[in-house]
Design a protein around this motif. Structure first.
Motif, PDB file in Angstrom:
ATOM      1  N   VAL A  18       7.637   2.182-112.847  1.00 27.46           N
ATOM      2  CA  VAL A  18       8.264   1.681-111.633  1.00 27.46           C
ATOM      3  C   VAL A  18       9.515   0.898-112.024  1.00 27.46           C
ATOM      4  O   VAL A  18       9.506   0.143-112.991  1.00 27.46           O
ATOM      5  CB  VAL A  18       7.292   0.779-110.846  1.00 27.46           C
ATOM      6  N   LEU A  19      10.570   1.077-111.235  1.00 30.88           N
ATOM      7  CA  LEU A  19      11.833   0.383-111.491  1.00 30.88           C
ATOM      8  C   LEU A  19      12.359  -0.209-110.191  1.00 30.88           C
ATOM      9  O   LEU A  19      12.427   0.496-109.184  1.00 30.88           O
ATOM     10  CB  LEU A  19      12.864   1.359-112.068  1.00 30.88           C
ATOM     11  N   PHE A  20      12.713  -1.482-110.219  1.00 32.66           N
ATOM     12  CA  PHE A  20      13.392  -2.122-109.089  1.00 32.66           C
ATOM     13  C   PHE A  20      14.797  -2.482-109.533  1.00 32.66           C
ATOM     14  O   PHE A  20      14.979  -3.266-110.467  1.00 32.66           O
ATOM     15  CB  PHE A  20      12.655  -3.379-108.620  1.00 32.66           C
ATOM     16  N   LEU A  21      15.788  -1.893-108.892  1.00 34.12           N
ATOM     17  CA  LEU A  21      17.192  -2.168-109.178  1.00 34.12           C
ATOM     18  C   LEU A  21      17.663  -3.251-108.217  1.00 34.12           C
ATOM     19  O   LEU A  21      17.971  -2.981-107.065  1.00 34.12           O
ATOM     20  CB  LEU A  21      18.028  -0.895-109.019  1.00 34.12           C
ATOM     21  N   ASP A  38      12.032   8.995-116.300  1.00 29.04           N
ATOM     22  CA  ASP A  38      10.670   9.405-115.951  1.00 29.04           C
ATOM     23  C   ASP A  38       9.950   8.423-115.039  1.00 29.04           C
ATOM     24  O   ASP A  38       8.751   8.575-114.791  1.00 29.04           O
ATOM     25  CB  ASP A  38       9.851   9.622-117.227  1.00 29.04           C
ATOM     26  N   ALA A  39      10.647   7.419-114.521  1.00 26.09           N
ATOM     27  CA  ALA A  39       9.999   6.466-113.610  1.00 26.09           C
ATOM     28  C   ALA A  39       9.462   7.217-112.399  1.00 26.09           C
ATOM     29  O   ALA A  39      10.134   8.073-111.833  1.00 26.09           O
ATOM     30  CB  ALA A  39      10.987   5.388-113.180  1.00 26.09           C
ATOM     31  N   ARG A  40       8.225   6.893-111.992  1.00 24.40           N
ATOM     32  CA  ARG A  40       7.600   7.562-110.856  1.00 24.40           C
ATOM     33  C   ARG A  40       8.136   7.063-109.521  1.00 24.40           C
ATOM     34  O   ARG A  40       8.148   7.782-108.535  1.00 24.40           O
ATOM     35  CB  ARG A  40       6.086   7.371-110.885  1.00 24.40           C
ATOM     36  N   PHE A  41       8.583   5.787-109.476  1.00 23.86           N
ATOM     37  CA  PHE A  41       9.097   5.216-108.230  1.00 23.86           C
ATOM     38  C   PHE A  41      10.227   4.252-108.562  1.00 23.86           C
ATOM     39  O   PHE A  41      10.064   3.355-109.395  1.00 23.86           O
ATOM     40  CB  PHE A  41       7.988   4.483-107.475  1.00 23.86           C
ATOM     41  N   VAL A  42      11.356   4.447-107.898  1.00 25.17           N
ATOM     42  CA  VAL A  42      12.537   3.607-108.124  1.00 25.17           C
ATOM     43  C   VAL A  42      13.032   3.088-106.782  1.00 25.17           C
ATOM     44  O   VAL A  42      13.280   3.867-105.859  1.00 25.17           O
ATOM     45  CB  VAL A  42      13.670   4.390-108.832  1.00 25.17           C
ATOM     46  N   SER A  64      19.839   8.561-106.465  1.00 27.30           N
ATOM     47  CA  SER A  64      18.975   8.649-107.646  1.00 27.30           C
ATOM     48  C   SER A  64      17.680   7.848-107.496  1.00 27.30           C
ATOM     49  O   SER A  64      16.913   7.750-108.444  1.00 27.30           O
ATOM     50  CB  SER A  64      19.737   8.156-108.885  1.00 27.30           C
ATOM     51  N   VAL A  65      17.444   7.267-106.309  1.00 31.16           N
ATOM     52  CA  VAL A  65      16.270   6.411-106.129  1.00 31.16           C
ATOM     53  C   VAL A  65      15.326   6.985-105.072  1.00 31.16           C
ATOM     54  O   VAL A  65      15.685   7.873-104.307  1.00 31.16           O
ATOM     55  CB  VAL A  65      16.674   4.959-105.766  1.00 31.16           C
ATOM     56  N   ASP A  66      14.125   6.414-105.024  1.00 30.27           N
ATOM     57  CA  ASP A  66      13.118   6.815-104.048  1.00 30.27           C
ATOM     58  C   ASP A  66      13.128   5.936-102.805  1.00 30.27           C
ATOM     59  O   ASP A  66      12.729   6.372-101.731  1.00 30.27           O
ATOM     60  CB  ASP A  66      11.719   6.731-104.680  1.00 30.27           C
ATOM     61  N   CYS A  67      13.574   4.691-102.967  1.00 33.59           N
ATOM     62  CA  CYS A  67      13.494   3.702-101.886  1.00 33.59           C
ATOM     63  C   CYS A  67      14.790   2.903-101.821  1.00 33.59           C
ATOM     64  O   CYS A  67      15.259   2.380-102.840  1.00 33.59           O
ATOM     65  CB  CYS A  67      12.310   2.769-102.155  1.00 33.59           C
ATOM     66  N   ARG A 102      15.224  12.765-106.706  1.00 38.90           N
ATOM     67  CA  ARG A 102      14.804  13.244-105.384  1.00 38.90           C
ATOM     68  C   ARG A 102      15.674  12.715-104.255  1.00 38.90           C
ATOM     69  O   ARG A 102      15.793  13.320-103.227  1.00 38.90           O
ATOM     70  CB  ARG A 102      13.358  12.824-105.132  1.00 38.90           C
ATOM     71  N   GLY A 103      16.244  11.545-104.414  1.00 40.87           N
ATOM     72  CA  GLY A 103      16.929  10.872-103.318  1.00 40.87           C
ATOM     73  C   GLY A 103      15.922  10.081-102.505  1.00 40.87           C
ATOM     74  O   GLY A 103      14.707  10.291-102.619  1.00 40.87           O
ATOM     75  N   PRO A 104      16.375   9.150-101.683  1.00 33.10           N
ATOM     76  CA  PRO A 104      15.463   8.247-100.971  1.00 33.10           C
ATOM     77  C   PRO A 104      14.510   8.970-100.014  1.00 33.10           C
ATOM     78  O   PRO A 104      14.922   9.849 -99.260  1.00 33.10           O
ATOM     79  CB  PRO A 104      16.386   7.324-100.182  1.00 33.10           C
ATOM     80  N   SER A 105      13.243   8.586-100.077  1.00 31.33           N
ATOM     81  CA  SER A 105      12.254   9.037 -99.110  1.00 31.33           C
ATOM     82  C   SER A 105      11.651   7.849 -98.358  1.00 31.33           C
ATOM     83  O   SER A 105      10.860   8.041 -97.439  1.00 31.33           O
ATOM     84  CB  SER A 105      11.143   9.841 -99.789  1.00 31.33           C
ATOM     85  N   VAL A 106      12.040   6.648 -98.766  1.00 36.09           N
ATOM     86  CA  VAL A 106      11.583   5.412 -98.134  1.00 36.09           C
ATOM     87  C   VAL A 106      12.799   4.533 -97.865  1.00 36.09           C
ATOM     88  O   VAL A 106      13.626   4.335 -98.751  1.00 36.09           O
ATOM     89  CB  VAL A 106      10.590   4.644 -99.040  1.00 36.09           C
ATOM     90  N   ILE A 107      12.895   4.014 -96.642  1.00 34.89           N
ATOM     91  CA  ILE A 107      13.956   3.070 -96.271  1.00 34.89           C
ATOM     92  C   ILE A 107      13.283   1.779 -95.818  1.00 34.89           C
ATOM     93  O   ILE A 107      12.413   1.809 -94.942  1.00 34.89           O
ATOM     94  CB  ILE A 107      14.826   3.589 -95.113  1.00 34.89           C
ATOM     95  N   ILE A 108      13.684   0.676 -96.400  1.00 31.12           N
ATOM     96  CA  ILE A 108      13.217  -0.637 -95.948  1.00 31.12           C
ATOM     97  C   ILE A 108      14.417  -1.354 -95.349  1.00 31.12           C
ATOM     98  O   ILE A 108      15.402  -1.610 -96.043  1.00 31.12           O
ATOM     99  CB  ILE A 108      12.606  -1.456 -97.091  1.00 31.12           C
TER     100      ILE A 108
END
Length: 117
Positions: A18-21, A38-42, A64-67, A102-108
């Motif tokens: 997991v990576l938090f930028l 290889d991070a599963r969630f960014v 380049s991130v998931d969220c 994948r590009g973002p699939s979650v928006i906060i």
């Protein structure tokens, strides 16, 4: 302040799932992201300053991130959409920046300004 700074992660850090930028200049965020392929969630946090002065770099790292984490006004500013639903849908429709991401699939959408005081 960060001119010439190049983030270098340890081998242990590069193995994280997991990576938090956190909010920093988008090119630096992207350099860190590239070290954790290889991070599963960014997740990425940003702000209006980077939307104004480093938009293309910010769009590249967002792809380049998931969220994506922004406050509601930044989300509308980034997308030029009038409300949070339309703005979120816009970001979710963006294609990833490479075959590796994948590009973002979650928006906060943070709404701290509406918090009771």
């Amino acid at each position: 302040m960060f001119e010439g700074f190049e983030p270098k992660l340890s081998a242990e850090s590069r193995a994280s799932d997991v990576l938090f930028l956190a909010n920093i200049q988008p090119d630096l965020q992207f350099q860190v992201r590239e070290q954790l392929q290889d991070a599963r969630f960014v997740a990425l946090d940003s702000m209006n300053l980077w939307i104004d002065i480093a938009r293309e770099s910010l769009l590249r790292v967002i792809g380049s991130v998931d969220c994506l984490i922004l406050n509601d006004s930044e989300l509308r500013q980034l997308t030029q959409k009038p409300n949070l639903i339309a703005a979120s849908r816009e970001v979710l429709s963006w294609a990833p920046t490479s075959d590796r991401h994948r590009g973002p699939s979650v928006i906060i959408a943070k709404q701290g300004e509406y918090e009771p005081r």
